[in-house]
Design an enzyme around this catalytic site. Structure first.
Site, PDB file in Angstrom:
ATOM      1  N   THR A  28     -27.436  55.178  25.240  1.00 22.24           N
ATOM      2  CA  THR A  28     -27.786  56.007  26.297  1.00 22.24           C
ATOM      3  C   THR A  28     -26.700  55.719  27.360  1.00 22.24           C
ATOM      4  OG1 THR A  28     -30.013  55.659  25.911  1.00 22.24           O
ATOM      5  CG2 THR A  28     -29.466  56.541  28.167  1.00 22.24           C
ATOM      6  N   ASP A  83     -34.657  49.117  26.016  1.00 22.35           N
ATOM      7  CA  ASP A  83     -35.394  49.429  24.764  1.00 22.35           C
ATOM      8  C   ASP A  83     -36.960  49.530  24.847  1.00 22.35           C
ATOM      9  OD1 ASP A  83     -33.135  48.977  22.834  1.00 22.35           O
ATOM     10  OD2 ASP A  83     -33.044  46.825  23.849  1.00 22.35           O
ATOM     11  N   GLY A  94     -31.152  44.443  25.194  1.00 19.53           N
ATOM     12  CA  GLY A  94     -30.686  43.470  24.215  1.00 19.53           C
ATOM     13  C   GLY A  94     -30.533  44.157  22.442  1.00 19.53           C
ATOM     14  N   GLY A  95     -30.951  45.334  22.586  1.00 22.10           N
ATOM     15  CA  GLY A  95     -30.927  46.008  21.374  1.00 22.10           C
ATOM     16  C   GLY A  95     -29.365  46.175  20.776  1.00 22.10           C
ATOM     17  N   GLU A 102     -25.204  42.322  30.467  1.00 23.82           N
ATOM     18  CA  GLU A 102     -26.024  43.171  31.235  1.00 23.82           C
ATOM     19  C   GLU A 102     -26.707  42.602  32.105  1.00 23.82           C
ATOM     20  OE1 GLU A 102     -26.776  46.481  27.683  1.00 23.82           O
ATOM     21  OE2 GLU A 102     -27.928  44.865  27.954  1.00 23.82           O
ATOM     22  N   LYS A 120     -39.356  55.131  25.138  1.00 29.27           N
ATOM     23  CA  LYS A 120     -39.089  53.731  25.706  1.00 29.27           C
ATOM     24  C   LYS A 120     -40.347  53.327  26.737  1.00 29.27           C
ATOM     25  CE  LYS A 120     -35.375  53.190  23.228  1.00 29.27           C
ATOM     26  NZ  LYS A 120     -35.479  54.681  22.453  1.00 29.27           N
TER      27      LYS A 120
END
Length: 223
Positions: A28, A83, A94-95, A102, A120
């Site tokens: 994204t 996520d 963290g995917g 981040e 999501k």
């Protein structure tokens, strides 16, 4: 219809001339960086930092000025994906493997905008495996500590080898199924020796932009 692209491009419109911007990581965030790159080519003046080597490379390809962290100070806005997002604006991230960078960038931003497709949004975090970043030294002990906490960890793999983050660390994906108290679990995980950080982002997101199946936007702001 690319829902991630729709949400990301909406978020990119929040960026104004002169802003210091954090660029997230993942599918994204990719679309947000591309849209910001288009706006930079149209004359938008910004400076940015990236949360991963991949995002850094993409931003430079688009001509977005990337500057060293010691020269940027605090950020105005960071745009990133997630996520999972719950009704209280808590996140699992963290995917894409960049949760530590981040979180550092988000913590140094005046505003964190999260963009995602509508799937999501969840009532309770935990269906998506929670990533925990672990230092390689004595990693099996840290893994055992995660097991004792009831996290059901599995090492993230890259083919036949353990996945390594941009920081050279490992990721244990914890299959929690349901996270009742995200704030408490966040502290418990980060207290474990060997854990660098985890993918729970508690009280960090300010705006969540979700693209629905029909292409409409659900934009939520934390009061």
């Amino acid at each position: 219809m690319n829902l991630k692209k729709i949400a990301a491009e909406r978020a990119a419109e929040y960026i104004q001339d002169g802003m210091m911007v954090g660029l997230g990581t993942g599918s994204t965030a990719y679309f947000a960086i591309c849209r910001l790159g288009e706006r930079v080519r149209e004359g938008l003046q910004i400076q940015a930092v990236a949360t991963s080597e991949a995002s850094d490379k993409l931003a430079r390809e688009w001509g977005i000025p990337i500057i060293p962290f010691d020269q940027i100070g605090r950020l105005d806005i960071t745009i990133d994906g997630a996520d999972e997002v719950d009704p209280d604006f808590n996140l699992i991230k963290g995917g894409g493997g960049a949760l530590l960078r981040e979180k550092i960038v988000a913590a140094n931003s005046d505003k964190l905008i999260i963009v995602a497709d509508g799937s999501k949004a969840v009532q309770q975090l935990g269906q998506f495996p929670l990533p925990v970043e672990v230092v390689p030294f004595a990693s099996e002990w840290t893994f055992q500590a995660l097991e004792k906490l009831g996290c059901r960890p599995e090492w993230r793999m890259n083919e036949d080898e353990r996945y390594l983050t941009d920081n050279g660390n490992l990721i244990a994906d914890c299959r929690m199924e349901s996270i009742v108290n995200a704030a408490e679990l966040n502290v418990q995980l980060n207290m474990l020796p060997g854990v660098v950080d985890n993918g729970l982002f508690v009280d960090m997101a300010d705006t969540v932009i979700l693209a629905k199946d029909d292409g409409s936007i659900d934009e939520r702001h934390r009061s």
